[in-house]
Scaffold this motif. Structure first.
Motif, short mmCIF file in Angstrom:
data_model
loop_
_atom_site.label_atom_id
_atom_site.label_comp_id
_atom_site.label_asym_id
_atom_site.label_seq_id
_atom_site.Cartn_x
_atom_site.Cartn_y
_atom_site.Cartn_z
N THR A 86 60.58 32.89 33.12
CA THR A 86 59.13 32.76 32.96
C THR A 86 58.64 31.45 33.57
O THR A 86 59.35 30.44 33.60
CB THR A 86 58.72 32.79 31.48
OG1 THR A 86 59.39 31.72 30.78
CG2 THR A 86 59.08 34.12 30.84
N GLU A 102 55.48 35.55 25.99
CA GLU A 102 56.85 35.17 26.34
C GLU A 102 57.83 35.61 25.25
O GLU A 102 58.88 36.19 25.55
CB GLU A 102 56.91 33.65 26.53
CG GLU A 102 58.22 33.13 27.11
CD GLU A 102 58.11 31.65 27.41
OE1 GLU A 102 58.04 31.29 28.59
OE2 GLU A 102 58.07 30.85 26.44
N ASN A 162 64.81 33.47 27.66
CA ASN A 162 64.28 33.28 29.00
C ASN A 162 64.75 31.97 29.62
O ASN A 162 65.00 30.99 28.93
CB ASN A 162 62.75 33.29 28.98
CG ASN A 162 62.18 32.16 28.14
OD1 ASN A 162 62.47 32.07 26.94
ND2 ASN A 162 61.38 31.29 28.73
N ASN A 204 63.23 29.05 31.61
CA ASN A 204 61.86 28.56 31.74
C ASN A 204 61.71 27.69 32.97
O ASN A 204 62.30 26.62 33.07
CB ASN A 204 61.47 27.78 30.49
CG ASN A 204 60.06 27.23 30.57
OD1 ASN A 204 59.20 27.81 31.23
ND2 ASN A 204 59.81 26.12 29.91
N HIS A 263 55.12 35.19 35.70
CA HIS A 263 54.46 33.91 35.95
C HIS A 263 52.95 34.09 36.08
O HIS A 263 52.46 35.18 36.35
CB HIS A 263 55.02 33.27 37.22
CG HIS A 263 54.64 33.97 38.50
ND1 HIS A 263 53.58 33.58 39.28
CD2 HIS A 263 55.18 35.05 39.12
CE1 HIS A 263 53.49 34.36 40.34
NE2 HIS A 263 54.44 35.28 40.26
#
Length: 227
Positions: A98, A110, A120, A122, A154
């Protein structure tokens, strides 16, 4: 490792992004990519959203009035997972990546995808820019499962109040109706001052103590006339 990304570019994709964040929102559970995961992503979507309250119809209408075509988090996740299921993406072979704003409101979407695909990687910082840069992207690519995939989400975000004011948001436990996205609005104000000739370009990007905001401002500067 095979770098085969699916990319979701967001601006205003969800209605939940504009609701007040619940106090203490977050997760402490370990939710890594697990080999041999038996529950499908589609089953996880159903499980995740079955535990959440129904969409707020008033907020939903406000968002869609200001941003025609906006969809809920649930609809977004359902569509994304359905398409990626057909291409072989699943919780065992997919790394979620992300690049969303640091704002806690961005964690809602998220966290929902984390509950589907696992923790995730990041890349993001202020305004959703991928401040992890080339080094971060390279590290992310190296973490993709062998013969697996990467799902990259994104984009920036924007708030809306219950009265329909865009660029502001009510936050849990705070009387002040706050800017959202504060970083993007500050950068826009800086850009407007430069474009109108009333302000000078500053070297703030060189200041480590506020590097990300300085970078946001400098990154959008070439687009001043259009913005």
């Amino acid at each position: 490792m095979k770098l085969s990304p699916a990319v979701i570019t967001l601006f205003v994709a969800t209605t939940e992004a504009f609701t007040v964040a619940p106090t203490g929102h977050g997760t402490s559970k370990i939710n890594m990519i697990i080999n041999g995961e038996t529950e499908t992503a589609s089953e996880k979507v159903a499980s995740v959203f079955s535990k959440l309250p129904e969409e707020n119809a008033v907020v939903d209408k406000l968002v869609k009035t200001n941003f025609p075509g906006a969809i809920s988090n649930k609809d977004l996740a359902t569509r994304v997972v359905g398409l990626l299921d057909e291409k072989g993406f699943n919780p065992s072979n997919t790394l979620l990546c992300t690049s969303l704003c640091a704002d806690e409101l961005a964690r809602v979407l998220e966290d929902e995808f984390v509950d589907i695909y696992g923790n995730n990687f990041n890349l993001g910082g202020l305004s959703g820019f991928p401040f992890a840069g080339n080094t971060g992207f390279g590290a992310m690519a190296a973490h993709i499962p062998d013969d697996g995939f990467c799902l990259l989400i994104h984009g920036p975000h924007v708030g809306i109040t219950k009265e329909g004011q865009v660029g502001k948001v009510e936050r849990s436990g705070i009387a002040l109706v706050d800017n959202c996205c504060g970083s993007a609005i500050a950068a826009s104000n800086y850009l407007q001052g430069i474009t109108n000739g009333g302000a000078a370009i500053t070297p703030k990007i060189q200041q480590f103590s506020d590097f990300q905001q300085g970078a946001v401002q400098e990154l959008i500067l070439p687009f001043g006339k259009r913005l």
